[in-house]
Design a protein around this motif. Structure first.
Motif, PDB file in Angstrom:
ATOM      1  N   PHE A  26      50.041  15.820  30.582  1.00  0.00           N
ATOM      2  CA  PHE A  26      50.095  15.601  29.129  1.00  0.00           C
ATOM      3  C   PHE A  26      49.236  14.398  28.736  1.00  0.00           C
ATOM      4  O   PHE A  26      48.545  14.434  27.716  1.00  0.00           O
ATOM      5  N   ASP A  27      49.274  13.353  29.538  1.00  0.00           N
ATOM      6  CA  ASP A  27      48.439  12.186  29.256  1.00  0.00           C
ATOM      7  C   ASP A  27      46.949  12.561  29.307  1.00  0.00           C
ATOM      8  O   ASP A  27      46.156  12.134  28.465  1.00  0.00           O
ATOM      9  N   VAL A  29      45.720  15.558  28.816  1.00  0.00           N
ATOM     10  CA  VAL A  29      45.458  16.401  27.655  1.00  0.00           C
ATOM     11  C   VAL A  29      45.283  15.536  26.418  1.00  0.00           C
ATOM     12  O   VAL A  29      44.385  15.752  25.606  1.00  0.00           O
ATOM     13  N   ASP A  30      46.136  14.535  26.249  1.00  0.00           N
ATOM     14  CA  ASP A  30      46.006  13.633  25.102  1.00  0.00           C
ATOM     15  C   ASP A  30      44.665  12.894  25.122  1.00  0.00           C
ATOM     16  O   ASP A  30      44.030  12.724  24.081  1.00  0.00           O
ATOM     17  N   ALA A  31      44.240  12.451  26.305  1.00  0.00           N
ATOM     18  CA  ALA A  31      42.955  11.751  26.434  1.00  0.00           C
ATOM     19  C   ALA A  31      41.799  12.699  26.082  1.00  0.00           C
ATOM     20  O   ALA A  31      40.867  12.319  25.362  1.00  0.00           O
ATOM     21  N   ARG A  33      42.034  15.352  24.177  1.00  0.00           N
ATOM     22  CA  ARG A  33      42.149  15.612  22.744  1.00  0.00           C
ATOM     23  C   ARG A  33      41.493  14.472  21.957  1.00  0.00           C
ATOM     24  O   ARG A  33      40.790  14.710  20.976  1.00  0.00           O
ATOM     25  N   ALA A  34      41.703  13.240  22.389  1.00  0.00           N
ATOM     26  CA  ALA A  34      41.096  12.088  21.718  1.00  0.00           C
ATOM     27  C   ALA A  34      39.572  12.139  21.835  1.00  0.00           C
ATOM     28  O   ALA A  34      38.855  11.874  20.860  1.00  0.00           O
ATOM     29  N   GLN A  37      38.330  14.811  19.564  1.00  0.00           N
ATOM     30  CA  GLN A  37      38.398  14.363  18.174  1.00  0.00           C
ATOM     31  C   GLN A  37      37.224  13.426  17.860  1.00  0.00           C
ATOM     32  O   GLN A  37      36.619  13.515  16.802  1.00  0.00           O
TER      33      GLN A  37
END
Length: 187
Positions: A26-27, A29-31, A33-34, A37
């Motif tokens: 998840f971390d 994926v968040d990275a 995603r950032a 973005q």
């Protein structure tokens, strides 16, 4: 829970490893995603800037087209109203444009060589004038007395004007005006 596993899960270390892996995923994926973005924001900014540039170009083009239409309208009005014969010549003295032919000489036509329609004894005078325009880029004027069978000679004042593109003379505009009546006062 607060980052700790309940006691019932402590008995199963493979669950702890699995949950830790899921958290790391998840971390990640968040990275990602950032990063996506940031890339999307950058692309959006670039597209916005490109759109502004295109809008500016379209506006500029519309203005230039309006100016071109106005210039073309003026040019056509000048050609229609002018008592002068207006010709455009290329470097080989071929006529690329003429507003009328009958008043000047029946042999003058688009695609033809101007010198072919002028008596041989007057060609040198005109060629000297044209060479001066091509070589200097400055306007020149010459008068040619054209013999007419069974009548008085016709005197033409020929103004030669350079047409430039990037500081190079690419064509010459000739404005030939019949000045016979004015010249007749001095004969």
């Amino acid at each position: 829970i607060d980052g700790h596993l309940p006691d019932c899960m402590m008995a199963h270390p493979e669950l702890e490893v699995l949950l830790t892996s899921i958290g790391e995923a998840f971390d990640a994926v968040d990275a990602e995603r950032a990063l996506l973005q940031q890339s999307a924001d950058l692309m959006s900014a670039q597209l916005t800037e490109r759109n502004r540039a295109l809008e500016h170009d379209l506006h500029t083009r519309a203005l230039l087209e309006a100016q071109l239409r106005q210039t073309e309208s003026r040019w056509l009005s000048l050609n229609e109203a002018s008592p002068s014969v207006i010709l455009i010549l290329d470097r080989e003295h071929r006529i690329t444009y003429i507003n009328r032919t009958a008043a000047f000489a029946s042999a003058v036509h688009v695609g033809g060589r101007l010198l072919d329609s002028i008596p041989e004894n007057l060609q040198t005078k005109l060629v000297i004038c044209l060479r001066a325009v091509w070589n200097t880029g400055h306007q020149q004027t010459v008068e040619l007395r054209m013999p007419q069978a069974g009548s008085r000679d016709t005197v033409w004042e020929i103004q030669s004007l350079p047409v430039r593109h990037l500081d190079t003379v690419v064509e010459v505009i000739l404005m030939a005006t019949d000045v016979s009546e004015r010249m007749g006062m001095f004969d």
